[in-house]
Write an enzyme that holds these catalytic residues in place. Structure first.
Site, PDB file in Angstrom:
ATOM      1  N   ASP A 181      50.972 -37.793 -33.308  1.00  0.00           N
ATOM      2  CA  ASP A 181      49.682 -37.197 -33.408  1.00  0.00           C
ATOM      3  C   ASP A 181      48.531 -38.184 -33.457  1.00  0.00           C
ATOM      4  OD1 ASP A 181      48.619 -34.493 -32.975  1.00  0.00           O
ATOM      5  OD2 ASP A 181      47.807 -34.683 -35.223  1.00  0.00           O
ATOM      6  N   CYS A 185      60.545 -21.671 -18.180  1.00  0.00           N
ATOM      7  CA  CYS A 185      60.002 -20.179 -18.436  1.00  0.00           C
ATOM      8  C   CYS A 185      60.291 -19.094 -17.265  1.00  0.00           C
ATOM      9  CB  CYS A 185      58.419 -20.493 -18.596  1.00  0.00           C
ATOM     10  SG  CYS A 185      57.894 -21.385 -19.613  1.00  0.00           S
ATOM     11  N   CYS A 209      47.970 -14.589 -25.460  1.00  0.00           N
ATOM     12  CA  CYS A 209      46.742 -15.418 -26.316  1.00  0.00           C
ATOM     13  C   CYS A 209      45.922 -14.501 -26.411  1.00  0.00           C
ATOM     14  CB  CYS A 209      46.497 -16.422 -25.275  1.00  0.00           C
ATOM     15  SG  CYS A 209      44.927 -17.244 -25.835  1.00  0.00           S
ATOM     16  N   CYS A 230      40.193 -21.529 -27.388  1.00  0.00           N
ATOM     17  CA  CYS A 230      41.553 -21.907 -27.971  1.00  0.00           C
ATOM     18  C   CYS A 230      41.084 -21.597 -29.447  1.00  0.00           C
ATOM     19  CB  CYS A 230      42.359 -22.951 -27.690  1.00  0.00           C
ATOM     20  SG  CYS A 230      43.818 -23.174 -28.554  1.00  0.00           S
ATOM     21  N   CYS A 235      56.428 -16.169 -27.680  1.00  0.00           N
ATOM     22  CA  CYS A 235      57.507 -16.619 -26.591  1.00  0.00           C
ATOM     23  C   CYS A 235      58.918 -16.313 -26.673  1.00  0.00           C
ATOM     24  CB  CYS A 235      57.482 -18.081 -26.697  1.00  0.00           C
ATOM     25  SG  CYS A 235      58.572 -19.098 -25.722  1.00  0.00           S
TER      26      CYS A 235
END
Ligand code: B12
Length: 392
Positions: free
Chosen positions: A167, A226, A236, A252, A285
């Site tokens: 990160d 996927c 979303c 987002c 998901c």
């Protein structure tokens, strides 16, 4: 993931021509295998090895998305795409990357995925709470670094140089994970590990050791795992996934809670009770759901914080907020943005008739901070308290 973690390698071949520095002739398969085993023993869920060549395609993606404004002003890896896509800027002569995935799955507690209204206890409703995304509930990056550290130590003991990054603005972690064969890029842009899903943080040991890239770590094509599913794109809350694998950060919620300035009004209701991060594209998901059913997440560890008391947050001092949440990325480490997020969440899930909520709104309506006053007005109106706005 078996493909990247347990590939059998051949015999090591390393010639030593300097007293303290091994000079490679061929990729060191035994060392590679040791590193993978060490990582798995240290708690990583998947470990893979990749070359440290520049990530050319990722650099093009970063530049292109920046040009299109999709980065929404974010810096991070976007600040200097040349740098964040070239591991040799981290370590001169870097040859290999050892990439690990640390799981942050845990059982949901109480109201963590709820409506922010708290539990209905024996003495009536509890106080309104704000929700924290799973990756931010405890310091999973510290655990990940803790698991990668011994790999770097092992390399150093062998005379190699090694640096842990996770990160960090210096490397695009997902590109490294993908190249190391840990998983595929999902339509939600996350890297999914086959059979395990995406609830992972990712980190890398950059080293000048010549490691063996197992044949099985051929990255899966983007989105392939996927299939025809696009639940994340539909799920979303703000439609931020504008194409498979492409996120528009301007929409987002995970970025908007971190970003400076006023929170865009058109996305405030969608924020719901969230105050930091957003899990929606992972929560919906099916691959994550199936993985959870097959292998239920472990109980939450003590010290995790799935929710935060909104009213307490709104009365806390700057120092107390930074003490409690300073680990989170908030623009400029400015606690005002936490209050901004909390006011929106309060407007979405609070009770306008509750005296303490009223007192809190009153306080912020009269604050000496135009941004917070504006958010308090929005919250008061949401809760049907135009009267509080009028008298402020
Ligand atoms: C900036 C950043 C963000 C930004 C923007 C995210 C983004 N999509 O770029 C914000 C603040 C919004 C964010 C949010 C989150 N983040 Co973040 N973030 C980062 C950071 C610092 C850089 C990411 C980056 O460089 N993006 C650049 C763009 C170009 O990359 P990309 O979106 O991944 O794009 C790739 C895909 O589009 C793919 N691709 C290209 N073509 C195609 C075509 C198809 C069909 C498909 C499917 C894919 C695909 O290739 C692109 C790369 O070349 C990294 C840490 C790091 N140093 O790498 C963490 C990181 C990506 N974040 C992480 C996490 C956990 C999150 C959140 C889940 C946190 C949360 N709960 O709120 C959300 C998830 C949002 C999402 N769906 O991506 C993890 C992801 C772990 C994983 N399993 O993938 C990382 C790796 C941190 C870490 N070290 O673990 N994040």
């Amino acid at each position: 993931m078996a493909g990247c973690a347990v590939q059998p390698w051949g015999v090591p071949r390393t010639a030593v021509s300097h007293p303290c520095r091994p000079v490679p002739t061929e990729p060191d398969a035994a060392l590679s295998r040791d590193l993978v085993e060490l990582g798995l023993r240290g708690g990583l869920s998947a470990v893979g090895i990749a070359s440290a060549d520049p990530f050319e395609v990722t650099r093009v993606d970063l530049v292109d998305r920046k040009r299109r404004g999709l980065h929404g002003g974010m810096q991070f890896t976007y600040r200097n795409p040349e740098r964040s896509t070239d591991p040799r800027r981290i370590l001169a002569n870097a040859r290999s990357l050892v990439v690990g995935a640390w799981s942050y799955r845990e059982e949901e507690q109480g109201d963590a995925e709820g409506d922010g209204r708290g539990d209905q206890g024996a003495h009536g409703p509890t106080r309104p709470v704000g929700r924290v995304a799973r990756y931010a509930r405890s310091d999973h990056y510290a655990s990940l670094r803790g698991a990668l550290g011994p790999l770097a130590d092992h390399l150093r003991r062998g005379g190699w140089r090694a640096t842990v990054v996770c990160d960090d603005n210096a490397l695009v972690d997902r590109a490294a994970a993908h190249r190391a064969g840990l998983g595929w890029f999902g339509k939600n842009a996350l890297v999914l590990v086959p059979g395990l899903g995406s609830w992972f943080v990712l980190g890398t040991v950059v080293t000048d050791a010549p490691l063996q890239t197992p044949p099985l770590s051929v990255p899966a094509p983007h989105g392939k795992g996927c299939g025809s599913c696009s639940a994340c794109m539909r799920g979303c809350p703000t439609g931020a996934l504008v194409a498979p694998g492409v996120l528009d950060a301007r929409r987002c919620l995970a970025w908007l809670v971190q970003a400076p300035g006023s929170f865009p009004e058109e996305h405030r209701i969608a924020l719901g009770d969230r105050i930091y991060g957003c899990d929606e594209c992972q929560r919906v998901c099916p691959i994550n759901r199936i993985a959870d059913r097959r292998n239920p997440p472990p109980p939450a560890r003590t010290g995790t914080e799935p929710t935060v008391d909104l009213l307490e947050l709104l009365w806390a001092s700057d120092g107390a907020l930074l003490d409690a949440h300073g680990r989170w990325y908030i623009s400029g480490r400015d606690p005002r943005y936490l209050r901004r997020n909390a006011l929106i969440a309060l407007g979405n899930v609070g009770d306008g008739q509750d005296p303490e909520t009223e007192r809190t709104l009153d306080h912020w309506l009269g604050a000496n901070d135009p941004m917070l006053v504006e958010h308090a007005r929005w919250a008061a109106r949401q809760l049907g308290r135009e009267d509080l706005v009028a008298k402020s």
